[in-house]
Design a protein around this motif. Structure first.
Motif, PDB file in Angstrom:
ATOM      1  N   LYS A 115       0.839  -1.206   0.000  1.00  0.00           N
ATOM      2  CA  LYS A 115       0.000   0.000   0.000  1.00  0.00           C
ATOM      3  C   LYS A 115       0.877   1.260   0.000  1.00  0.00           C
ATOM      4  CE  LYS A 115      -2.681   1.143   3.704  1.00  0.00           C
ATOM      5  NZ  LYS A 115      -3.879   1.199   4.543  1.00  0.00           N
ATOM      6  N   THR A 116       1.897   1.262   0.872  1.00  0.00           N
ATOM      7  CA  THR A 116       2.772   2.439   0.972  1.00  0.00           C
ATOM      8  C   THR A 116       3.496   2.700  -0.340  1.00  0.00           C
ATOM      9  OG1 THR A 116       3.103   1.787   3.252  1.00  0.00           O
ATOM     10  CG2 THR A 116       4.536   3.497   2.440  1.00  0.00           C
ATOM     11  N   CYS A 117       3.969   1.621  -0.960  1.00  0.00           N
ATOM     12  CA  CYS A 117       4.676   1.745  -2.234  1.00  0.00           C
ATOM     13  C   CYS A 117       3.778   2.410  -3.285  1.00  0.00           C
ATOM     14  CB  CYS A 117       5.046   0.336  -2.694  1.00  0.00           C
ATOM     15  SG  CYS A 117       6.731   0.175  -3.189  1.00  0.00           S
ATOM     16  N   LEU A 118       2.554   1.936  -3.340  1.00  0.00           N
ATOM     17  CA  LEU A 118       1.603   2.452  -4.333  1.00  0.00           C
ATOM     18  C   LEU A 118       1.220   3.909  -4.036  1.00  0.00           C
ATOM     19  CD1 LEU A 118       0.519   0.954  -6.741  1.00  0.00           C
ATOM     20  CD2 LEU A 118      -1.478   0.299  -5.434  1.00  0.00           C
ATOM     21  N   ILE A 119       1.042   4.230  -2.766  1.00  0.00           N
ATOM     22  CA  ILE A 119       0.698   5.612  -2.379  1.00  0.00           C
ATOM     23  C   ILE A 119       1.843   6.560  -2.774  1.00  0.00           C
ATOM     24  CG2 ILE A 119       0.376   7.166  -0.384  1.00  0.00           C
ATOM     25  CD1 ILE A 119      -1.094   4.776   0.985  1.00  0.00           C
ATOM     26  N   LEU A 120       3.078   6.130  -2.464  1.00  0.00           N
ATOM     27  CA  LEU A 120       4.236   6.989  -2.773  1.00  0.00           C
ATOM     28  C   LEU A 120       4.379   7.205  -4.280  1.00  0.00           C
ATOM     29  CD1 LEU A 120       6.958   5.700  -0.262  1.00  0.00           C
ATOM     30  CD2 LEU A 120       5.566   7.756  -0.074  1.00  0.00           C
ATOM     31  N   ARG A 121       4.044   6.171  -5.060  1.00  0.00           N
ATOM     32  CA  ARG A 121       4.186   6.288  -6.512  1.00  0.00           C
ATOM     33  C   ARG A 121       2.992   7.035  -7.131  1.00  0.00           C
ATOM     34  NH1 ARG A 121       7.123   7.412 -10.528  1.00  0.00           N
ATOM     35  NH2 ARG A 121       5.738   7.373 -12.300  1.00  0.00           N
ATOM     36  N   GLU A 122       1.791   6.555  -6.839  1.00  0.00           N
ATOM     37  CA  GLU A 122       0.612   7.062  -7.556  1.00  0.00           C
ATOM     38  C   GLU A 122       0.086   8.388  -7.015  1.00  0.00           C
ATOM     39  OE1 GLU A 122      -0.433   6.013 -10.292  1.00  0.00           O
ATOM     40  OE2 GLU A 122       0.032   3.897 -10.480  1.00  0.00           O
ATOM     41  N   ILE A 123       0.151   8.585  -5.728  1.00  0.00           N
ATOM     42  CA  ILE A 123      -0.426   9.814  -5.154  1.00  0.00           C
ATOM     43  C   ILE A 123       0.653  10.877  -4.943  1.00  0.00           C
ATOM     44  CG2 ILE A 123      -1.736  10.803  -3.215  1.00  0.00           C
ATOM     45  CD1 ILE A 123      -3.136   8.075  -2.970  1.00  0.00           C
ATOM     46  N   GLU A 124       1.805  10.465  -4.406  1.00  0.00           N
ATOM     47  CA  GLU A 124       2.856  11.447  -4.121  1.00  0.00           C
ATOM     48  C   GLU A 124       3.818  11.635  -5.288  1.00  0.00           C
ATOM     49  OE1 GLU A 124       2.595  13.357  -1.572  1.00  0.00           O
ATOM     50  OE2 GLU A 124       0.960  12.242  -0.655  1.00  0.00           O
TER      51      GLU A 124
ATOM     52  N   ILE B  69      11.460   6.097  -3.828  1.00  0.00           N
ATOM     53  CA  ILE B  69      10.724   5.096  -3.039  1.00  0.00           C
ATOM     54  C   ILE B  69      11.711   4.133  -2.380  1.00  0.00           C
ATOM     55  CG2 ILE B  69       9.025   3.214  -3.123  1.00  0.00           C
ATOM     56  CD1 ILE B  69       7.715   4.668  -5.513  1.00  0.00           C
ATOM     57  N   ALA B  70      12.730   3.721  -3.165  1.00  0.00           N
ATOM     58  CA  ALA B  70      13.748   2.803  -2.614  1.00  0.00           C
ATOM     59  C   ALA B  70      14.448   3.439  -1.411  1.00  0.00           C
ATOM     60  CB  ALA B  70      14.762   2.458  -3.705  1.00  0.00           C
ATOM     61  N   GLY B  71      14.737   4.741  -1.521  1.00  0.00           N
ATOM     62  CA  GLY B  71      15.380   5.455  -0.412  1.00  0.00           C
ATOM     63  C   GLY B  71      14.452   5.586   0.782  1.00  0.00           C
ATOM     64  N   ALA B  72      13.194   5.887   0.520  1.00  0.00           N
ATOM     65  CA  ALA B  72      12.225   6.079   1.610  1.00  0.00           C
ATOM     66  C   ALA B  72      11.967   4.783   2.368  1.00  0.00           C
ATOM     67  CB  ALA B  72      10.920   6.610   1.040  1.00  0.00           C
TER      68      ALA B  72
END
Lengths: 185, 162
Positions: free
Chosen positions: A135-144, A151-154
């Motif tokens: 979920k977090t991966c998708l939020i960071l990519r699609e919304i943020e 994302i890899a760093g976060a």
């Protein structure tokens, strides 16, 4: 998230509260919205946001500017939100956040707005079916709109894992979307 | 079929996120022109993306900065309060006035003094009783020596009239 000037970071690290407020203004929207998407509850999102900024304030001196400040804030936010989500009980997670629901409802409710609020409710329901990591991966990519490297760093994971997580999350969402509403999960 | 799997892998990640190289991008686009199954998947993914694009960021509650600022100030105050050293803590332990301790110590001292006084009084009374008993016996013995026979010692009043 907006970039922050190095002198603001240095003054904040020295304890200047006005400079720290500048950091808050530049990053709070990202922190709060990621927390809200992960925890799905405005009270929890506020708690996570406060925790994140207290961690930033306490650790700014030892940050050392070895990595990007933005990546550092992403990482603190994601870790704090996921930990909070895991600690909160199942019952709390499934509770409807009425503040959040009311905010998404349009005032005059024209048809397009109703559709939009319905699609948001649907998106939230679909995201809830995913694991916190996917979920977090998708939020960071699609919304943020973060890049794979960000994302890899976060999330402190290899690039290939970002790719795999995004792929699996999208597959899971498609499978959920194709499931009939009355079909058991 | 294996080509489709390869293309679908790219579709669901790099190609869809514009993170693939120009060569990969071109090969996916060429495949999509010929394969309806992969084309359908692309359309589904686009529809999914529309859901995310509708997700607008929520405004951060206005009071949140005030809460964070207060928490920071409270933490600073806590850090600025000096922590007492070992000697100071020891001194405080010995000399610090504690009302409950002082009251308890006073009550205990009073109880000790009262107990000592009561004990001394009891010992005096007991000694006096022993002395008077000894004098009485000595008195009777003296009477017997003077030729009186005492059959009944009687009560104190009778003894008085005897």
């Amino acid at each position: 998230m907006n970039d922050i000037a190095p002198d603001i970071l240095e003054r904040s690290a020295a304890g200047n509260l006005d400079a720290f407020e500048e950091i808050y203004k530049a990053t709070s929207s990202f922190v709060y919205n990621v927390a809200l998407r992960v925890t799905r509850n405005s009270a929890n999102a506020e708690e996570v946001t406060q925790d994140v900024f207290m961690k930033i304030y306490r650790n700014l001196k030892s940050f050392g500017f070895r990595s990007s400040f933005k990546t550092w804030v992403y990482r603190i936010t994601v870790n704090t939100a996921i930990n909070h989500y895991r600690k909160s009980g199942k019952e709390e997670r499934s509770r409807v956040d009425y503040d959040n629901v009311i905010e998404t409802l349009p005032d005059n409710r024209p048809e397009t707005a109703i559709e939009q609020s319905d699609s948001q409710a649907r998106l939230n329901a679909l995201l809830d079916r995913l694991s916190p990591e996917h979920k977090t991966c998708l939020i960071l990519r699609e919304i943020e709109g973060l890049s794979y490297a960000e994302i890899a760093g976060a999330l402190n994971i290899p690039l290939n894992t970002v790719r795999t997580r995004l792929k699996r999350a999208r597959q899971a969402l498609l499978a959920e979307a194709e499931r009939r509403p009355d079909e058991p999960v | 079929m294996s080509r489709c799997k390869e293309i679908q892998d790219l579709l669901q990640a790099e190609y869809f996120d514009r993170e693939s190289g120009p060569k990969e991008e071109q090969s996916v686009q060429e495949h999509l022109k010929q394969c309806s199954a992969c084309g359908t998947l692309e359309k589904k993914l686009q529809a999914q993306r529309l859901l995310f694009q509708g997700a607008k960021p929520k405004p951060v509650p206005a009071h949140l900065w005030g809460n964070i600022r207060d928490a920071i100030i409270a933490q600073r105050l806590e850090e600025e309060t000096p922590v007492p050293g070992i000697l100071e803590r020891l001194k405080n332990l010995v000399f610090l006035r504690r009302p409950a301790m002082v009251l308890a110590a006073s009550v205990f001292s009073v109880v000790l003094v009262v107990a000592a006084l009561v004990n001394a009084n009891l010992q005096n009374q007991s000694a006096l009783r022993k002395l008077s008993a000894a004098e009485g016996i000595a008195g009777y013995s003296l009477s017997a020596k003077n030729g009186y026979t005492i059959d009944d010692l009687g009560t104190g009043i009778e003894e008085y009239f005897l």
